[in-house]
Design an enzyme around this catalytic site. Sequence first.
Site, mmCIF file in Angstrom:
data_model
loop_
_atom_site.group_PDB
_atom_site.id
_atom_site.type_symbol
_atom_site.label_atom_id
_atom_site.label_comp_id
_atom_site.label_asym_id
_atom_site.label_seq_id
_atom_site.Cartn_x
_atom_site.Cartn_y
_atom_site.Cartn_z
ATOM 1 N N HIS A 3 21.967 -3.724 -6.130
ATOM 2 C CA HIS A 3 22.138 -3.399 -7.538
ATOM 3 C C HIS A 3 22.609 -4.604 -8.343
ATOM 4 C CE1 HIS A 3 22.567 1.180 -6.729
ATOM 5 N NE2 HIS A 3 21.340 0.872 -7.114
ATOM 6 N N HIS B 111 14.856 -1.637 -3.511
ATOM 7 C CA HIS B 111 15.827 -1.590 -2.410
ATOM 8 C C HIS B 111 15.134 -1.841 -1.075
ATOM 9 C CE1 HIS B 111 19.265 -0.577 -4.762
ATOM 10 N NE2 HIS B 111 18.829 0.610 -5.141
ATOM 11 N N HIS C 35 12.599 0.731 -9.038
ATOM 12 C CA HIS C 35 13.969 0.437 -8.611
ATOM 13 C C HIS C 35 14.170 0.781 -7.135
ATOM 14 C CE1 HIS C 35 18.509 0.630 -9.328
ATOM 15 N NE2 HIS C 35 18.376 1.282 -8.178
ATOM 16 N N GLU C 36 13.789 1.988 -6.750
ATOM 17 C CA GLU C 36 13.990 2.401 -5.356
ATOM 18 C C GLU C 36 13.130 1.567 -4.406
ATOM 19 O OE1 GLU C 36 16.457 4.164 -4.722
ATOM 20 O OE2 GLU C 36 16.838 4.933 -6.733
ATOM 21 N N ASP D 23 2.120 1.072 3.735
ATOM 22 C CA ASP D 23 3.301 0.234 3.937
ATOM 23 C C ASP D 23 4.575 0.936 3.508
ATOM 24 O OD1 ASP D 23 1.517 -1.862 4.625
ATOM 25 O OD2 ASP D 23 1.315 -2.405 2.505
ATOM 26 N N ASN E 29 -1.333 -8.232 4.030
ATOM 27 C CA ASN E 29 -2.761 -7.909 4.032
ATOM 28 C C ASN E 29 -3.181 -7.236 2.735
ATOM 29 O OD1 ASN E 29 -1.112 -5.723 5.260
ATOM 30 N ND2 ASN E 29 -3.040 -4.601 5.161
ATOM 31 N N GLU F 131 0.865 -1.179 0.000
ATOM 32 C CA GLU F 131 0.000 0.000 0.000
ATOM 33 C C GLU F 131 0.903 1.231 0.000
ATOM 34 O OE1 GLU F 131 -3.698 -0.602 2.606
ATOM 35 O OE2 GLU F 131 -2.301 -2.148 3.295
ATOM 36 N N CYS G 85 3.638 -6.435 6.939
ATOM 37 C CA CYS G 85 2.724 -5.407 6.432
ATOM 38 C C CYS G 85 2.270 -5.677 5.007
ATOM 39 C CB CYS G 85 3.364 -4.019 6.536
ATOM 40 S SG CYS G 85 4.680 -3.680 5.331
#
Length: 414
Positions: free
Chosen positions: A343, A337, A333-334, A284, A391, A200, A388
């Site tokens: 990477h 992480h 991409h972020e 989340d 759900n 979310e 998290c």
Amino acid sequence: MIEVLLVTICLAVFPYQGSSIILESGNVNDYEVVYPRKVTALPKGAVQPKYEDAMQYELKVNGEPVVLHLEKNKELFSKDYSETHYSPDGRKITTNPSVEDHCYYRGRIENDADSTASISACNGLKGHFKLQGEMYLIEPLVLSDSEAHAVFKLENVEKEDGGPKMCGVTQNWESYEPIKKASDLNFNSDQQRFAKRYVELVIVADHRMFMKYKSDLFSICSRVHDIVNFINWFYRSLNIRVSLTDLGIWSDQDYITVQSSAENTLHSFGEWGKSVLLKQKRHDNAQLLTAIVLDEDTLGLAYLSSMCNPWTSVEIIQDHSPINLLMGVTMAHELGHNLGMKHDEKDCLRGATLCIMRPGLTPGRSYEFSDDSMGYYQSFLDQYKPQCILNKPLRIDPVSTPVSGNELLEAGEE
């Protein structure tokens, strides 16, 4: 017997191919102008919804007929989706727009098993489709004939001047946990590789974004919705559904100090997210979309393996490209992480497809998560067991008792 009504919008290829044009996506070399034809089967007398659950378009690409099948992305928004902005005097304004009949689709090309499509049909067709291994963009043309669209390859968009654009995550940010290669994971052949999970997502556009888009809330919302449609598509290979639960626009001022130092801004946004945002909206993960130019050609920054942490499940992203697809790659991409992905090598390919977790952004044919990224994600699930994202996003009754179970403290929870 049901009578089938075919709703047809003129099919043709414009009688010329252009050599150069300025579009929303930038300066484009080598494009063709087409008129998509929409074919809809409806029972006689049926009321046609504004945006059907499934649609089909026919068009010609490189002179060859193409059939585009589209299905409404019903998991794009959470059912309690909200939008927040601020009046000039700082008053917070939150609305809950109806998202049941939205105009964002995913799909495929007929008779091309490797094809994909992510399209908005809000005002003509805008988005991308992958055809025979090539990535094409489509968007409406501003011409006297409103049905004209430009179709062009991503590689034909002129590249901006300057050096390579990079993610700001470095080895200093990373842990050195052993990972499981995707090829080593024990998957039941009768089951999907990953259990279904849900993120979310809250996106916050800073005040520079508001000014960049000429104080036009609608333009910002439309752009963000397009981008999240791409993000949602990329994560389907991991069986993750990314749903937008709130879009906040800092229309009166910034609520943190947004600076060109990506690390400082990320830290401030994380603190604000925990102390303010989390009390306002269940989520989340949160991403700050900024129009500031980040230092050192940085496009974005995120914490590693931090999903479900109330302070560090955040990212910041520079609004670096007018191409929604490329913004979607950066934001996916972020987010990767946060989900434990490190990477890939700078020249990583998955077949002919560019890897999403390359350290730098390269316009290419198409984008996917690599096998290594899938392995990192599985290791993150095994080690951190994030709750998290288990759900499914549901409608939240504002007067009901807060529901726990997402590792983030909701307003009213102990």
